[in-house]
Design a protein around this motif. Structure first.
Motif, PDB file in Angstrom:
ATOM      1  N   VAL A  74      -2.927  -3.770   4.608  1.00 30.96           N
ATOM      2  CA  VAL A  74      -0.729  -3.531   4.940  1.00 30.96           C
ATOM      3  C   VAL A  74      -0.216  -2.063   4.088  1.00 30.96           C
ATOM      4  O   VAL A  74       0.784  -1.996   5.260  1.00 30.96           O
ATOM      5  CB  VAL A  74      -0.217  -4.684   4.130  1.00 30.96           C
ATOM      6  CG1 VAL A  74       0.624  -4.558   4.240  1.00 30.96           C
ATOM      7  CG2 VAL A  74      -1.196  -6.262   5.058  1.00 30.96           C
ATOM      8  N   ASN A  75      -0.784  -1.670   3.322  1.00 31.16           N
ATOM      9  CA  ASN A  75      -0.661  -1.022   3.106  1.00 31.16           C
ATOM     10  C   ASN A  75      -1.155   0.427   3.371  1.00 31.16           C
ATOM     11  O   ASN A  75      -0.192   1.255   3.671  1.00 31.16           O
ATOM     12  CB  ASN A  75      -1.351  -0.404   1.179  1.00 31.16           C
ATOM     13  CG  ASN A  75      -0.441  -1.154   0.301  1.00 31.16           C
ATOM     14  OD1 ASN A  75       0.323  -1.637   0.484  1.00 31.16           O
ATOM     15  ND2 ASN A  75      -0.465  -1.083  -0.979  1.00 31.16           N
ATOM     16  N   SER A  76      -1.969   0.847   4.099  1.00 26.20           N
ATOM     17  CA  SER A  76      -2.622   1.646   4.974  1.00 26.20           C
ATOM     18  C   SER A  76      -1.820   1.812   6.159  1.00 26.20           C
ATOM     19  O   SER A  76      -0.991   2.947   6.854  1.00 26.20           O
ATOM     20  CB  SER A  76      -3.878   1.512   5.348  1.00 26.20           C
ATOM     21  OG  SER A  76      -4.812   1.288   3.805  1.00 26.20           O
TER      22      SER A  76
ATOM     23  N   LEU B 177     -13.376   0.232  -4.417  1.00 29.27           N
ATOM     24  CA  LEU B 177     -13.335   1.415  -3.575  1.00 29.27           C
ATOM     25  C   LEU B 177     -12.628   1.556  -2.467  1.00 29.27           C
ATOM     26  O   LEU B 177     -11.281   2.223  -2.617  1.00 29.27           O
ATOM     27  CB  LEU B 177     -14.780   2.413  -3.466  1.00 29.27           C
ATOM     28  CG  LEU B 177     -14.400   3.735  -3.401  1.00 29.27           C
ATOM     29  CD1 LEU B 177     -14.052   4.627  -4.295  1.00 29.27           C
ATOM     30  CD2 LEU B 177     -15.852   4.848  -2.767  1.00 29.27           C
ATOM     31  N   THR B 178     -12.603   1.126  -1.426  1.00 36.48           N
ATOM     32  CA  THR B 178     -12.431   0.665  -0.065  1.00 36.48           C
ATOM     33  C   THR B 178     -10.546   0.611  -0.645  1.00 36.48           C
ATOM     34  O   THR B 178     -10.358   1.330  -0.193  1.00 36.48           O
ATOM     35  CB  THR B 178     -12.960  -0.262   0.905  1.00 36.48           C
ATOM     36  OG1 THR B 178     -14.143   0.715   1.092  1.00 36.48           O
ATOM     37  CG2 THR B 178     -12.523   0.012   2.083  1.00 36.48           C
ATOM     38  N   SER B 179     -10.593  -0.475  -1.337  1.00 37.18           N
ATOM     39  CA  SER B 179      -9.831  -1.212  -1.317  1.00 37.18           C
ATOM     40  C   SER B 179      -8.616  -0.200  -2.410  1.00 37.18           C
ATOM     41  O   SER B 179      -7.112  -0.347  -2.327  1.00 37.18           O
ATOM     42  CB  SER B 179      -9.306  -2.656  -2.246  1.00 37.18           C
ATOM     43  OG  SER B 179     -10.157  -3.414  -1.958  1.00 37.18           O
ATOM     44  N   GLU B 180      -9.248   0.142  -3.790  1.00 36.62           N
ATOM     45  CA  GLU B 180      -8.387   1.322  -4.383  1.00 36.62           C
ATOM     46  C   GLU B 180      -7.552   2.208  -3.755  1.00 36.62           C
ATOM     47  O   GLU B 180      -6.556   3.005  -3.767  1.00 36.62           O
ATOM     48  CB  GLU B 180      -9.333   1.608  -5.538  1.00 36.62           C
ATOM     49  CG  GLU B 180      -8.780   2.649  -7.310  1.00 36.62           C
ATOM     50  CD  GLU B 180      -8.075   1.435  -7.201  1.00 36.62           C
ATOM     51  OE1 GLU B 180      -6.510   2.114  -7.633  1.00 36.62           O
ATOM     52  OE2 GLU B 180      -7.806   0.125  -7.427  1.00 36.62           O
ATOM     53  N   ILE B 181      -8.739   2.804  -2.403  1.00 33.29           N
ATOM     54  CA  ILE B 181      -7.874   3.832  -2.244  1.00 33.29           C
ATOM     55  C   ILE B 181      -7.015   3.345  -0.793  1.00 33.29           C
ATOM     56  O   ILE B 181      -6.309   4.048  -1.036  1.00 33.29           O
ATOM     57  CB  ILE B 181      -9.205   4.562  -0.681  1.00 33.29           C
ATOM     58  CG1 ILE B 181     -10.270   5.306  -1.933  1.00 33.29           C
ATOM     59  CG2 ILE B 181      -8.378   5.460  -0.048  1.00 33.29           C
ATOM     60  CD1 ILE B 181     -11.474   5.674  -1.160  1.00 33.29           C
ATOM     61  N   GLY B 182      -7.033   2.675  -0.780  1.00 35.27           N
ATOM     62  CA  GLY B 182      -5.782   1.399   0.679  1.00 35.27           C
ATOM     63  C   GLY B 182      -4.886   1.809  -0.368  1.00 35.27           C
ATOM     64  O   GLY B 182      -3.557   1.977   0.451  1.00 35.27           O
ATOM     65  N   ILE B 183      -5.260   0.805  -1.461  1.00 35.79           N
ATOM     66  CA  ILE B 183      -4.004   0.660  -1.637  1.00 35.79           C
ATOM     67  C   ILE B 183      -3.016   1.948  -2.698  1.00 35.79           C
ATOM     68  O   ILE B 183      -1.705   1.750  -2.939  1.00 35.79           O
ATOM     69  CB  ILE B 183      -4.134  -0.416  -3.097  1.00 35.79           C
ATOM     70  CG1 ILE B 183      -4.971  -2.118  -2.959  1.00 35.79           C
ATOM     71  CG2 ILE B 183      -2.364  -0.570  -4.338  1.00 35.79           C
ATOM     72  CD1 ILE B 183      -4.911  -2.259  -3.489  1.00 35.79           C
TER      73      ILE B 183
END
Length: 743
Positions: free
Chosen positions: A155-157, A365-371
């Motif tokens: 959602v953030n991305s 990692l994917t979530s952290e980059i997207g957030i």
């Protein structure tokens, strides 16, 4: 522009003369038909193997295009399931080994939008297992729930993407007009897809309450409007189609009476005459147009670039009104690498971000980059040498971060983790990435034949072209294809090679940093740059790659029915110099000579001329039914230029069209990328003004004077063609070598 005045003019001069009629423009919706199954074929060469070349897709109709929230939600869900490095459906399909790669698409420009999930380089017998695996994975995700951080990151991305509104090379106004059509064409409001705040807020509010899980259940698992498509290769289809066309044409000709044949010939002659006849000047005068008085003779003010040093690292700041977004780039000079290491750089750009690290699992990692960011991306870039640089090109491996102010320090920490903490010893993941890369390159070869042919020609005469060929052309395809073939035995060696490259490359001694954004963004960046924590050690430079130095003139055969014909050379090597007037020549040749001969008369989808400051000049055709005829067109370009005449109005329009390409509005991110290129290539404001002056002063005589340049370039006879097997074999005498494009 005064919109009200323009609308009033349209009303008074045109629309008021017509009577409004009520016309039903609605499009009937396709009724649900359950699960439709379709099998089709696509052509491959008779010598190609059909194994592992089937495409399987599972497709779902999703509501209608008038539901903004639903379509935005499915764009986010598609990314969540299939696009990110931690996408659960993507991972399940890849781990199944049913195919070599997976792709997904969501199209909301049709009245009934569609989600497609596809498996590439598979086999027909995998269809049932593919469908069952998709359904089982979706059922598990709907029942167990999607990872909260994965949802938040997706959602953030999407929000970052919408607020940034960076459409790359596409004009923002054109893109918004296309967005308008998504609902307006189907009797919705024009503003539907220009607005997103309410829909995004509703999605964010509901996302923690099984919102996306319900979408999976309703529109995917319980769908009664979906299809399974099997697209399988055929070694005989191309020949069968060609024979059918020839038979149909022969039958049609035999059915015509002599008078009908004469009439057909006459109509063809009339068409050719019309194509060779310029439009009447009195008709052209009716078209609205700008004049040179409307054009600012002063080149647009460039973005000021201020050079700093932070922790001993060169830093460029391009102060741009980018709001709270900062664009950070790191450029590592790849001259520290040996020639045999260069192809691995493209693979390295794919690997980073797809492996777990010391601190994060791949999901974390994917979530952290997207957030925390708007994305971290790695890529290879090549710049011209610049006035004082040694060598003929500057090659960089770059990392790009898009981030909101307030998160800059955290984004730099994440980048450090990617650079130094990625687990390159995850051999099974490396094997998967290599196979996917080989699959993707194979698909790209036939989809972008013009780029492949251009890259190959450049490698004949340009050192820079030879370098780029190792990272994306036929040379890279051969490299990655062979690596994929032996990856089960070579995975450990690949890991060691990538580690060695990282040790040489990620070093402050060969690094330039760039930040595009406000002064506040730069201040925050400067305060946190130490978070990068980069190593520093002296590394020797290696020799640059060199061009082949001869026109190999290769033909690459595929099952295509069209060709991509490219020819060119380096005009600077022939003693000519760059001038803005050459850009006017390019515009005139592309939009008059090549348009009329290659496209209108020749039947190609397009014909163009590529021209660069560093000396590159290429003629290219796109989806071209011809081959030798197109090469002859290129050879006659010098004659066209030598005989060129134009009145003042025609030259004025050519000049304005040239400047329109140079003066395109840029987004903040694109502005920063352009400023970086100008810095590395040492293009100054004075250079840009000189170029503009030369464009504005161009005359028909200048165009004629370039006939010798065009003749000298084409006489070098450096060309490459990607196209259909029968067409290339019929012209085999023109080539230095002929071989299959895909092996």
């Amino acid at each position: 522009m005064n919109i009200e005045a323009r609308l009033q003019f349209i009303h008074e001069e045109y629309l008021s003369r017509y009577t409004r009629k009520a016309i039903d423009t609605s499009i009937a919706l396709q009724a649900p038909a359950g699960m439709t199954q379709l099998t089709a074929e696509y052509p491959i060469l008779e010598t190609e193997t059909a194994a592992d070349k089937t495409y399987l897709s599972l497709n779902y109709v999703i509501g209608t295009s008038l539901d903004r929230e639903l379509n935005l939600a499915f764009a986010i869900l598609k990314s969540m399931l299939m696009d990110s490095n931690a996408a659960p459906l993507k991972q399940a399909l890849l781990e199944s080994s049913l195919g070599k790669d997976v792709v997904a698409f969501y199209s909301d420009s049709m009245v009934q939008p569609m989600l497609g999930i596809a498996l590439t380089h598979s086999n027909p017998e995998a269809k049932e297992e593919f469908v069952n695996l998709v359904r089982a994975t979706l059922s598990r995700l709907a029942a167990d729930g999607l990872d909260e951080k994965l949802v938040l990151a997706a959602v953030n991305s999407k929000e970052f993407e919408l607020r940034e509104a960076d459409f790359s090379q596409y004009p923002k106004g054109l893109t918004y007009n296309m967005e308008v059509m998504k609902a307006w064409l189907y009797d919705g409001l024009p503003s539907t897809y220009l607005e997103y705040e309410a829909a995004l807020a509703a999605i964010r509010e509901q996302s923690a309450n099984r919102y996306f899980e319900r979408l999976i259940e309703t529109y995917l698992l319980n769908s009664n409007h979906c299809s399974v498509v099997v697209l399988q290769p055929s070694q005989t289809l191309a020949g069968e189609k060609d024979a059918a066309v020839r038979s149909r044409l022969a039958s049609y000709k035999a059915s015509l009476a002599p008078a009908q044949l004469d009439e057909l010939v006459l109509s063809t002659q009339k068409l050719l005459a019309r194509q060779n006849t310029p439009d009447p000047s009195e008709e052209l005068e009716k078209l609205p147009k700008l004049t040179l008085q409307d054009i600012n003779p002063i080149a647009p003010a460039g973005v000021p670039t201020v050079e700093y040093a932070l922790d001993g690292i060169k830093v460029l700041h391009h102060e741009v009104a980018a709001g709270t977004i900062a664009y950070i780039k790191l450029y590592w000079d790849t001259s520290v690498l040996a020639a045999q290491q260069i192809p691995y750089l493209e693979l390295l750009a794919r690997v980073l971000g797809q492996l777990e690290t010391e601190a994060y699992s791949i999901e974390e990692l994917t979530s952290e980059i997207g957030i925390s960011t708007g994305g971290i991306r790695f890529q290879n870039e090549v710049f011209g040498a610049g006035k004082s640089a040694e060598g003929s090109y500057q090659a960089k491996f770059s990392a790009r971060i898009k981030v909101m102010r307030g998160n800059i320090g955290g984004s730099l920490k994440l980048l450090h983790e990617l650079l130094y903490g990625s687990n390159l010893d995850n051999l099974s993941k490396l094997q998967e990435i290599v196979r996917r890369e080989a699959s993707g390159m194979e698909a790209m070869l036939t989809q972008k034949g013009n780029e492949i042919a251009a890259s190959r020609v450049l490698s004949y005469f340009s050192d820079r072209g030879m370098y780029e060929e190792q990272l994306g052309g036929v040379a890279y395809y051969r490299f990655i294809k062979e690596l994929a073939r032996t990856i089960d035995q070579q995975a450990e060696g690949l890991a060691d090679t990538l580690k060695e490259i990282c040790g040489l490359l990620f070093n402050t001694q060969n690094l330039t940093l760039s930040l595009t954004g406000t002064a506040d963004s730069y201040a925050e960046f400067a305060a946190h740059v130490q978070e990068l924590d980069l190593s520093s050690r002296a590394v020797d430079s290696q020799p640059l790659l060199s061009a082949q130095g001869q026109g190999v003139n290769e033909g690459f055969m595929s099952a295509s029915q069209v060709q991509y014909v490219v020819k060119g050379y380096d005009y600077k090597k022939l003693g000519f110099v760059y001038s803005g007037k050459l850009q006017v020549l390019k515009k005139i040749l592309s939009l008059t000579y090549l348009w009329n001969t290659v496209r209108v008369k020749g039947g190609a989808y397009g014909g163009n001329m590529l021209l660069r400051r560093d000396g590159v000049l290429l003629f290219t055709s796109y989806r071209d039914p011809n081959l030798l005829e197109t090469l002859e067109v290129y050879d006659r370009a010098s004659q066209f230029a030598g005989e060129y005449t134009a009145d003042e109005a025609e030259m004025e329009q050519a000049i304005i069209g040239t400047l329109a390409m140079l003066d395109q509005p840029l987004s903040p991110g694109a502005t920063g990328r352009q400023a970086d290129r100008h810095y590395f290539e040492q293009i100054t404001a004075e250079d840009l003004q000189q170029e503009r002056n030369e464009i504005l002063s161009a005359t028909a005589g200048d165009i004629r004077s370039y006939a010798s340049l065009l003749e000298a370039v084409t006489q070098q006879n450096y060309f490459c063609v990607v196209g259909g097997e029968s067409k290339l074999k019929s012209a085999s005498g023109a080539f230095g070598s002929l071989e299959e494009l895909v092996k």
